[in-house]
Design a protein around this motif. Structure first.
Motif, PDB file in Angstrom:
ATOM      1  N   VAL A 254      60.160  88.622  11.238  1.00 34.18           N
ATOM      2  CA  VAL A 254      61.410  89.330  11.545  1.00 34.18           C
ATOM      3  C   VAL A 254      62.097  89.788  10.253  1.00 34.18           C
ATOM      4  O   VAL A 254      62.246  90.986  10.007  1.00 34.18           O
ATOM      5  CB  VAL A 254      62.355  88.451  12.392  1.00 34.18           C
ATOM      6  CG1 VAL A 254      63.658  89.192  12.682  1.00 34.18           C
ATOM      7  CG2 VAL A 254      61.677  88.048  13.695  1.00 34.18           C
ATOM      8  N   TYR A 255      62.513  88.827   9.430  1.00 35.17           N
ATOM      9  CA  TYR A 255      63.179  89.198   8.176  1.00 35.17           C
ATOM     10  C   TYR A 255      62.186  89.662   7.110  1.00 35.17           C
ATOM     11  O   TYR A 255      62.534  90.439   6.230  1.00 35.17           O
ATOM     12  CB  TYR A 255      63.998  88.009   7.651  1.00 35.17           C
ATOM     13  CG  TYR A 255      65.212  87.715   8.494  1.00 35.17           C
ATOM     14  CD1 TYR A 255      66.318  88.566   8.478  1.00 35.17           C
ATOM     15  CD2 TYR A 255      65.269  86.591   9.305  1.00 35.17           C
ATOM     16  CE1 TYR A 255      67.446  88.298   9.241  1.00 35.17           C
ATOM     17  CE2 TYR A 255      66.385  86.318  10.068  1.00 35.17           C
ATOM     18  CZ  TYR A 255      67.464  87.170  10.034  1.00 35.17           C
ATOM     19  OH  TYR A 255      68.574  86.913  10.795  1.00 35.17           O
ATOM     20  N   ARG A 256      60.994  89.122   7.165  1.00 30.86           N
ATOM     21  CA  ARG A 256      59.923  89.450   6.213  1.00 30.86           C
ATOM     22  C   ARG A 256      60.339  89.188   4.763  1.00 30.86           C
ATOM     23  O   ARG A 256      59.971  89.916   3.844  1.00 30.86           O
ATOM     24  CB  ARG A 256      59.491  90.916   6.380  1.00 30.86           C
ATOM     25  CG  ARG A 256      58.928  91.218   7.762  1.00 30.86           C
ATOM     26  CD  ARG A 256      58.430  92.628   7.876  1.00 30.86           C
ATOM     27  NE  ARG A 256      57.883  92.882   9.204  1.00 30.86           N
ATOM     28  CZ  ARG A 256      57.344  94.037   9.587  1.00 30.86           C
ATOM     29  NH1 ARG A 256      57.291  95.061   8.740  1.00 30.86           N
ATOM     30  NH2 ARG A 256      56.878  94.178  10.814  1.00 30.86           N
ATOM     31  N   THR A 257      61.138  88.149   4.590  1.00 32.18           N
ATOM     32  CA  THR A 257      61.574  87.766   3.244  1.00 32.18           C
ATOM     33  C   THR A 257      60.877  86.502   2.754  1.00 32.18           C
ATOM     34  O   THR A 257      61.007  86.154   1.582  1.00 32.18           O
ATOM     35  CB  THR A 257      63.100  87.542   3.224  1.00 32.18           C
ATOM     36  OG1 THR A 257      63.456  86.632   4.277  1.00 32.18           O
ATOM     37  CG2 THR A 257      63.848  88.843   3.419  1.00 32.18           C
ATOM     38  N   LEU A 258      60.169  85.818   3.650  1.00 30.31           N
ATOM     39  CA  LEU A 258      59.427  84.630   3.243  1.00 30.31           C
ATOM     40  C   LEU A 258      58.080  85.040   2.666  1.00 30.31           C
ATOM     41  O   LEU A 258      57.428  85.959   3.172  1.00 30.31           O
ATOM     42  CB  LEU A 258      59.205  83.691   4.428  1.00 30.31           C
ATOM     43  CG  LEU A 258      60.250  82.614   4.703  1.00 30.31           C
ATOM     44  CD1 LEU A 258      59.774  81.699   5.821  1.00 30.31           C
ATOM     45  CD2 LEU A 258      60.595  81.801   3.472  1.00 30.31           C
ATOM     46  N   THR A 259      57.670  84.343   1.639  1.00 29.08           N
ATOM     47  CA  THR A 259      56.336  84.533   1.060  1.00 29.08           C
ATOM     48  C   THR A 259      55.652  83.180   0.994  1.00 29.08           C
ATOM     49  O   THR A 259      56.297  82.132   1.139  1.00 29.08           O
ATOM     50  CB  THR A 259      56.430  85.119  -0.359  1.00 29.08           C
ATOM     51  OG1 THR A 259      57.126  84.177  -1.198  1.00 29.08           O
ATOM     52  CG2 THR A 259      57.168  86.449  -0.362  1.00 29.08           C
ATOM     53  N   VAL A 260      54.372  83.210   0.775  1.00 27.32           N
ATOM     54  CA  VAL A 260      53.625  81.956   0.651  1.00 27.32           C
ATOM     55  C   VAL A 260      54.171  81.139  -0.509  1.00 27.32           C
ATOM     56  O   VAL A 260      54.314  79.913  -0.423  1.00 27.32           O
ATOM     57  CB  VAL A 260      52.116  82.238   0.460  1.00 27.32           C
ATOM     58  CG1 VAL A 260      51.361  80.942   0.160  1.00 27.32           C
ATOM     59  CG2 VAL A 260      51.555  82.915   1.706  1.00 27.32           C
ATOM     60  N   ARG A 261      54.509  81.835  -1.590  1.00 32.83           N
ATOM     61  CA  ARG A 261      55.063  81.125  -2.757  1.00 32.83           C
ATOM     62  C   ARG A 261      56.403  80.475  -2.402  1.00 32.83           C
ATOM     63  O   ARG A 261      56.691  79.339  -2.812  1.00 32.83           O
ATOM     64  CB  ARG A 261      55.241  82.102  -3.920  1.00 32.83           C
ATOM     65  CG  ARG A 261      55.862  81.463  -5.161  1.00 32.83           C
ATOM     66  CD  ARG A 261      55.852  82.412  -6.339  1.00 32.83           C
ATOM     67  NE  ARG A 261      54.488  82.660  -6.795  1.00 32.83           N
ATOM     68  CZ  ARG A 261      54.204  83.401  -7.858  1.00 32.83           C
ATOM     69  NH1 ARG A 261      55.188  83.977  -8.557  1.00 32.83           N
ATOM     70  NH2 ARG A 261      52.950  83.577  -8.231  1.00 32.83           N
ATOM     71  N   ALA A 262      57.243  81.187  -1.630  1.00 31.94           N
ATOM     72  CA  ALA A 262      58.545  80.634  -1.234  1.00 31.94           C
ATOM     73  C   ALA A 262      58.372  79.418  -0.327  1.00 31.94           C
ATOM     74  O   ALA A 262      59.092  78.418  -0.459  1.00 31.94           O
ATOM     75  CB  ALA A 262      59.380  81.706  -0.531  1.00 31.94           C
ATOM     76  N   VAL A 263      57.409  79.497   0.605  1.00 30.44           N
ATOM     77  CA  VAL A 263      57.145  78.358   1.493  1.00 30.44           C
ATOM     78  C   VAL A 263      56.670  77.160   0.678  1.00 30.44           C
ATOM     79  O   VAL A 263      57.082  76.014   0.928  1.00 30.44           O
ATOM     80  CB  VAL A 263      56.110  78.734   2.569  1.00 30.44           C
ATOM     81  CG1 VAL A 263      55.698  77.508   3.376  1.00 30.44           C
ATOM     82  CG2 VAL A 263      56.677  79.806   3.504  1.00 30.44           C
ATOM     83  N   TRP A 264      55.812  77.421  -0.297  1.00 30.18           N
ATOM     84  CA  TRP A 264      55.324  76.332  -1.155  1.00 30.18           C
ATOM     85  C   TRP A 264      56.490  75.682  -1.914  1.00 30.18           C
ATOM     86  O   TRP A 264      56.556  74.453  -2.030  1.00 30.18           O
ATOM     87  CB  TRP A 264      54.281  76.871  -2.129  1.00 30.18           C
ATOM     88  CG  TRP A 264      53.728  75.838  -3.063  1.00 30.18           C
ATOM     89  CD1 TRP A 264      53.939  75.723  -4.398  1.00 30.18           C
ATOM     90  CD2 TRP A 264      52.860  74.737  -2.724  1.00 30.18           C
ATOM     91  NE1 TRP A 264      53.272  74.641  -4.926  1.00 30.18           N
ATOM     92  CE2 TRP A 264      52.605  74.020  -3.918  1.00 30.18           C
ATOM     93  CE3 TRP A 264      52.287  74.312  -1.522  1.00 30.18           C
ATOM     94  CZ2 TRP A 264      51.792  72.893  -3.927  1.00 30.18           C
ATOM     95  CZ3 TRP A 264      51.483  73.177  -1.562  1.00 30.18           C
ATOM     96  CH2 TRP A 264      51.235  72.485  -2.752  1.00 30.18           C
ATOM     97  N   ALA A 265      57.426  76.502  -2.403  1.00 27.75           N
ATOM     98  CA  ALA A 265      58.596  75.959  -3.098  1.00 27.75           C
ATOM     99  C   ALA A 265      59.454  75.125  -2.149  1.00 27.75           C
ATOM    100  O   ALA A 265      59.974  74.070  -2.528  1.00 27.75           O
ATOM    101  CB  ALA A 265      59.421  77.095  -3.698  1.00 27.75           C
ATOM    102  N   CYS A 266      59.594  75.591  -0.899  1.00 27.83           N
ATOM    103  CA  CYS A 266      60.350  74.831   0.106  1.00 27.83           C
ATOM    104  C   CYS A 266      59.673  73.495   0.406  1.00 27.83           C
ATOM    105  O   CYS A 266      60.349  72.475   0.577  1.00 27.83           O
ATOM    106  CB  CYS A 266      60.476  75.641   1.391  1.00 27.83           C
ATOM    107  SG  CYS A 266      61.547  77.086   1.262  1.00 27.83           S
ATOM    108  N   LEU A 267      58.359  73.496   0.471  1.00 28.17           N
ATOM    109  CA  LEU A 267      57.624  72.254   0.722  1.00 28.17           C
ATOM    110  C   LEU A 267      57.808  71.264  -0.423  1.00 28.17           C
ATOM    111  O   LEU A 267      57.977  70.060  -0.199  1.00 28.17           O
ATOM    112  CB  LEU A 267      56.140  72.557   0.928  1.00 28.17           C
ATOM    113  CG  LEU A 267      55.776  73.255   2.254  1.00 28.17           C
ATOM    114  CD1 LEU A 267      54.321  73.741   2.223  1.00 28.17           C
ATOM    115  CD2 LEU A 267      55.980  72.318   3.431  1.00 28.17           C
TER     116      LEU A 267
END
Length: 425
Positions: A254-267
């Motif tokens: 929907v927003y298309r603002t998440l990236t794999v790198r961002a998810v990894w940082a969140c994890l």
């Protein structure tokens, strides 16, 4: 035994040891000194973490981190600004309402401050507010997060007192709304007394509609969470898992603002935060076990019931105790150590377990605003780049609505118990 335990704990804290290390070290020294089996150290720590409700903790932290990484907080803030309009003190009122909305995603005061603090304070400074006023209302509004579901402190409290986590989370909804209303009333009074600025935004139906469309997917996250709890289809852990899945879907599709790198940082951020919380949970459980072995809960229960058998008197005494404890002890550690000691006595005196849970957590959240351990003070000082003493000056006026909320919740059990009882019918 308990004297040795407490003495080592206090000594470790005075030497600068982290709270989890102090708890674990005090327990280990006591176990060895009194010839107890050493293997119990590992056994008790592992047993404390072997809890299904605790699985919700990392999942809620991850969900809040993902939603923050998408940048949706700015959209929500702008939408609420448009809805509130140009009343005097509008941006301060917006900060309170946005904290209530975001609390339905995060479950922790520090998470709210981290996600919203800079936006809230910068907007208020840009509108002509004093920076310390912005810092104060930001900290005060962040206390809503740990009361409104999902609440990490409430989940932990439920796990150590054998109270239904779902019912306790639902019990926090009305008290959170009470805090919100009283904080907004305080801002309204201050707006008139100190001539607080009006917002410079120009609301229109078109602007509100456009911003609502952008914000709707993010706003649906707390609706999904609360709806799942109220429906009874999900427990806290299931709701947390669904919220994480929903955050990933809207972030990528929907927003298309998440990236794999961002998810990894969140994890990574979630792993670090969870490790700190669960380290305290494990060592505090061991500390509480040593106290139980020395019959401290039973002694404390007899002492409390010896003072009075009036539930309200006992609840007010516990309020005073927790307000002092909240000044010097981290909130999760305080829950794990003190709740097993005082909860049985107050339950026996007739205090409703749901009311006690909300009162307990609210006390300790107010403790986040008080030095020397008040973590919210230091978090806002970092976010706003202000000296801590200026942050303390800013938050002082907002103790009044918070303490009034605590008094109301303590004296009127129905505020905490009505909604869970209504839904159980």
């Amino acid at each position: 035994m308990s004297l040795v335990l407490v003495a080592v704990f206090v000594a470790a804290l005075l030497l600068g040891a982290p709270i989890a290390v102090a708890l674990g070290l005090a327990s280990a020294v006591t176990v060895v000194a009194f010839g107890l089996p050493v293997h119990v150290l590992v056994q008790r720590c592992v047993n404390a973490l072997d809890s299904t409700p605790l699985l919700a903790v990392p999942l809620f932290i991850l969900a809040a981190s993902l939603l923050n990484a998408m940048g949706v907080t700015g959209h929500i803030f702008d939408l609420v600004r448009l809805l509130v309009g140009r009343i005097r003190g509008a941006v301060a009122q917006v900060s309170i309402l946005v904290s209530l909305i975001f609390s339905g995603m995060s479950g922790a005061a520090l998470a709210d401050i981290g996600a919203l603090g800079k936006i809230q304070i910068d907007q208020m400074v840009a509108q002509g507010y004093r920076r310390r006023f912005g810092a104060g209302i930001t900290i005060a509004a962040a206390t809503i997060g740990p009361i409104f579901p999902p609440s990490i402190p409430i989940i932990i409290y439920a796990s150590v007192t054998n109270v239904s986590a779902v019912q306790l989370l639902i019990a926090g909804i009305v008290p959170a709304l009470v805090i919100t209303v009283l904080l907004m009333a305080q801002v309204a009074v201050m707006a008139r007394l100190f001539d607080l600025p009006r917002d410079t935004i120009s609301p229109s139906v078109r602007a509100i509609a456009a911003k609502a469309v952008v914000s709707l997917p993010a706003l649906a996250a707390p609706v999904l969470l609360i709806g799942g709890l109220l429906s009874g289809y999900f427990g806290p852990t299931e709701v947390a898992g669904v919220t994480v899945a929903y955050a990933l879907v809207i972030g990528f599709l929907v927003y298309r603002t998440l990236t794999v790198r961002a998810v990894w940082a969140c994890l990574r951020e979630t792993t670090e935060a969870t490790a700190g919380i669960l380290f305290i949970v494990a060592t505090a459980a061991l500390f509480a076990w040593v106290l139980t072995l020395d019959q401290v809960p039973a002694i404390a229960g007899r002492w409390l019931l010896g003072i009075s058998d009036n539930p309200l008197v006992l609840l007010l005494l516990v309020n005073l105790l927790l307000l002092v404890v909240g000044m010097v002890l981290e909130s999760i550690a305080a829950i794990l150590i003190i709740a097993p000691i005082v909860a049985p006595a107050l339950h026996a005196a007739g205090v409703d377990p749901l009311q006690l849970g909300i009162v307990f957590v609210l006390n300790l959240m107010i403790g986040l605003l008080t030095p020397p351990v008040g973590m919210s003070l230091y978090m806002v000082a970092i976010v706003a780049r202000m000296p801590v003493h200026e942050v303390i000056r800013g938050v002082l006026p907002f103790f009044m609505p918070l303490l009034l909320s605590l008094l109301v919740v303590s004296m009127v059990p129905a505020i905490s118990t009505w909604l869970p009882q209504f839904l159980a019918q």
